[in-house]
Motif scaffolding. Structure first.
Motif, PDB file in Angstrom:
ATOM      1  N   ARG A  19      47.153  41.615  41.834  1.00  0.00           N
ATOM      2  CA  ARG A  19      46.929  40.174  41.711  1.00  0.00           C
ATOM      3  C   ARG A  19      47.043  39.496  43.083  1.00  0.00           C
ATOM      4  O   ARG A  19      46.240  38.638  43.427  1.00  0.00           O
ATOM      5  CB  ARG A  19      47.941  39.576  40.735  1.00  0.00           C
ATOM      6  N   TYR A  20      48.036  39.922  43.872  1.00  0.00           N
ATOM      7  CA  TYR A  20      48.192  39.343  45.210  1.00  0.00           C
ATOM      8  C   TYR A  20      46.972  39.643  46.078  1.00  0.00           C
ATOM      9  O   TYR A  20      46.487  38.758  46.787  1.00  0.00           O
ATOM     10  CB  TYR A  20      49.461  39.864  45.891  1.00  0.00           C
ATOM     11  N   LEU A  21      46.494  40.870  46.037  1.00  0.00           N
ATOM     12  CA  LEU A  21      45.324  41.221  46.851  1.00  0.00           C
ATOM     13  C   LEU A  21      44.100  40.415  46.431  1.00  0.00           C
ATOM     14  O   LEU A  21      43.314  39.986  47.272  1.00  0.00           O
ATOM     15  CB  LEU A  21      45.045  42.721  46.771  1.00  0.00           C
ATOM     16  N   LYS A  22      43.955  40.198  45.116  1.00  0.00           N
ATOM     17  CA  LYS A  22      42.842  39.378  44.628  1.00  0.00           C
ATOM     18  C   LYS A  22      42.987  37.938  45.124  1.00  0.00           C
ATOM     19  O   LYS A  22      42.031  37.344  45.635  1.00  0.00           O
ATOM     20  CB  LYS A  22      42.800  39.391  43.105  1.00  0.00           C
ATOM     21  N   TYR A  23      44.199  37.384  45.019  1.00  0.00           N
ATOM     22  CA  TYR A  23      44.434  36.023  45.505  1.00  0.00           C
ATOM     23  C   TYR A  23      44.233  35.931  47.017  1.00  0.00           C
ATOM     24  O   TYR A  23      43.723  34.936  47.520  1.00  0.00           O
ATOM     25  CB  TYR A  23      45.841  35.545  45.163  1.00  0.00           C
ATOM     26  N   GLN A  24      44.647  36.953  47.743  1.00  0.00           N
ATOM     27  CA  GLN A  24      44.489  36.932  49.199  1.00  0.00           C
ATOM     28  C   GLN A  24      43.014  36.914  49.581  1.00  0.00           C
ATOM     29  O   GLN A  24      42.608  36.174  50.481  1.00  0.00           O
ATOM     30  CB  GLN A  24      45.194  38.136  49.819  1.00  0.00           C
ATOM     31  N   ASP A  25      42.194  37.718  48.888  1.00  0.00           N
ATOM     32  CA  ASP A  25      40.754  37.715  49.151  1.00  0.00           C
ATOM     33  C   ASP A  25      40.146  36.351  48.825  1.00  0.00           C
ATOM     34  O   ASP A  25      39.336  35.824  49.582  1.00  0.00           O
ATOM     35  CB  ASP A  25      40.049  38.802  48.348  1.00  0.00           C
ATOM     36  N   GLN A  26      40.547  35.785  47.687  1.00  0.00           N
ATOM     37  CA  GLN A  26      40.040  34.471  47.302  1.00  0.00           C
ATOM     38  C   GLN A  26      40.500  33.397  48.283  1.00  0.00           C
ATOM     39  O   GLN A  26      39.741  32.484  48.608  1.00  0.00           O
ATOM     40  CB  GLN A  26      40.498  34.108  45.886  1.00  0.00           C
ATOM     41  N   TYR A  27      41.730  33.503  48.745  1.00  0.00           N
ATOM     42  CA  TYR A  27      42.255  32.519  49.692  1.00  0.00           C
ATOM     43  C   TYR A  27      41.500  32.594  51.014  1.00  0.00           C
ATOM     44  O   TYR A  27      41.148  31.562  51.595  1.00  0.00           O
ATOM     45  CB  TYR A  27      43.749  32.745  49.920  1.00  0.00           C
ATOM     46  N   ASP A  28      41.256  33.797  51.494  1.00  0.00           N
ATOM     47  CA  ASP A  28      40.495  33.949  52.737  1.00  0.00           C
ATOM     48  C   ASP A  28      39.101  33.352  52.598  1.00  0.00           C
ATOM     49  O   ASP A  28      38.612  32.666  53.501  1.00  0.00           O
ATOM     50  CB  ASP A  28      40.405  35.420  53.134  1.00  0.00           C
ATOM     51  N   SER A  29      38.463  33.608  51.475  1.00  0.00           N
ATOM     52  CA  SER A  29      37.129  33.062  51.231  1.00  0.00           C
ATOM     53  C   SER A  29      37.160  31.535  51.138  1.00  0.00           C
ATOM     54  O   SER A  29      36.320  30.852  51.726  1.00  0.00           O
ATOM     55  CB  SER A  29      36.565  33.658  49.949  1.00  0.00           C
ATOM     56  N   ALA A  30      38.129  30.998  50.394  1.00  0.00           N
ATOM     57  CA  ALA A  30      38.224  29.541  50.226  1.00  0.00           C
ATOM     58  C   ALA A  30      38.568  28.865  51.548  1.00  0.00           C
ATOM     59  O   ALA A  30      38.031  27.796  51.870  1.00  0.00           O
ATOM     60  CB  ALA A  30      39.265  29.197  49.169  1.00  0.00           C
ATOM     61  N   PHE A  31      39.443  29.474  52.339  1.00  0.00           N
ATOM     62  CA  PHE A  31      39.799  28.890  53.631  1.00  0.00           C
ATOM     63  C   PHE A  31      38.615  28.920  54.583  1.00  0.00           C
ATOM     64  O   PHE A  31      38.394  27.983  55.353  1.00  0.00           O
ATOM     65  CB  PHE A  31      40.996  29.627  54.229  1.00  0.00           C
ATOM     66  N   SER A  32      37.824  29.984  54.517  1.00  0.00           N
ATOM     67  CA  SER A  32      36.609  30.065  55.334  1.00  0.00           C
ATOM     68  C   SER A  32      35.618  28.978  54.932  1.00  0.00           C
ATOM     69  O   SER A  32      34.997  28.342  55.795  1.00  0.00           O
ATOM     70  CB  SER A  32      35.978  31.445  55.186  1.00  0.00           C
ATOM     71  N   THR A  33      35.476  28.757  53.626  1.00  0.00           N
ATOM     72  CA  THR A  33      34.597  27.700  53.137  1.00  0.00           C
ATOM     73  C   THR A  33      35.082  26.330  53.595  1.00  0.00           C
ATOM     74  O   THR A  33      34.284  25.471  53.977  1.00  0.00           O
ATOM     75  CB  THR A  33      34.510  27.745  51.599  1.00  0.00           C
ATOM     76  N   LEU A  34      36.384  26.124  53.574  1.00  0.00           N
ATOM     77  CA  LEU A  34      36.948  24.859  54.033  1.00  0.00           C
ATOM     78  C   LEU A  34      36.677  24.639  55.524  1.00  0.00           C
ATOM     79  O   LEU A  34      36.292  23.539  55.935  1.00  0.00           O
ATOM     80  CB  LEU A  34      38.453  24.815  53.759  1.00  0.00           C
TER      81      LEU A  34
END
Length: 128
Positions: A19-34
């Motif tokens: 779950r953490y790895l999934k959230y980390q990937d999503q966070y990296d993607s969302a931060f890049s989008t931001l």
């Protein structure tokens, strides 16, 4: 003496690790989008149309629309990164309660100051 984790926590630890790895990937993607949303130069086009809009309601509306698009993209990117960060923080608190911490994508025991012994949650030697 190497530290071990309770055998009862094995399934939950592995699930939270995934779950953490999934959230980390999503966070990296969302931060890049931001970052991309903030770096957008749509506001420059809005400013340019605002400067030439003094005699035209059309260009004033176009300027407002460009500014609206710019701020909308920033707001939606920020909101999605905020949601992902909340989930990630929840999982990090769970690991902290078990005496573990993350450095990037690697799991360590909290008292491992030099980060010499990473914990592999899928290895049976970690559990007692």
């Amino acid at each position: 003496m190497p530290r071990t984790i309770s055998e009862q926590d094995k399934f939950e630890l592995q699930q939270n690790f995934r779950r953490y790895l999934k959230y980390q990937d999503q966070y990296d993607s969302a931060f890049s989008t931001l970052k991309q949303s903030r770096a957008s130069r749509v506001w420059l086009a809005g400013l340019a149309t605002l400067l030439i809009s003094f005699g035209s309601e059309f260009f004033l509306g176009a300027s407002a629309a460009l500014f609206g698009v710019y701020f909308y993209r920033i707001a939606t990117a920020w909101y999605s990164s905020f949601q992902v960060d909340e989930g990630r923080e929840e999982v990090l608190r769970w690991f902290s309660s078990k005496g573990l911490k993350f450095e990037g994508r690697i799991l360590y025991f909290r008292d491992d100051q030099k980060l010499e012994n990473p914990v592999d949650p899928f290895s049976d030697e970690v559990y007692a």
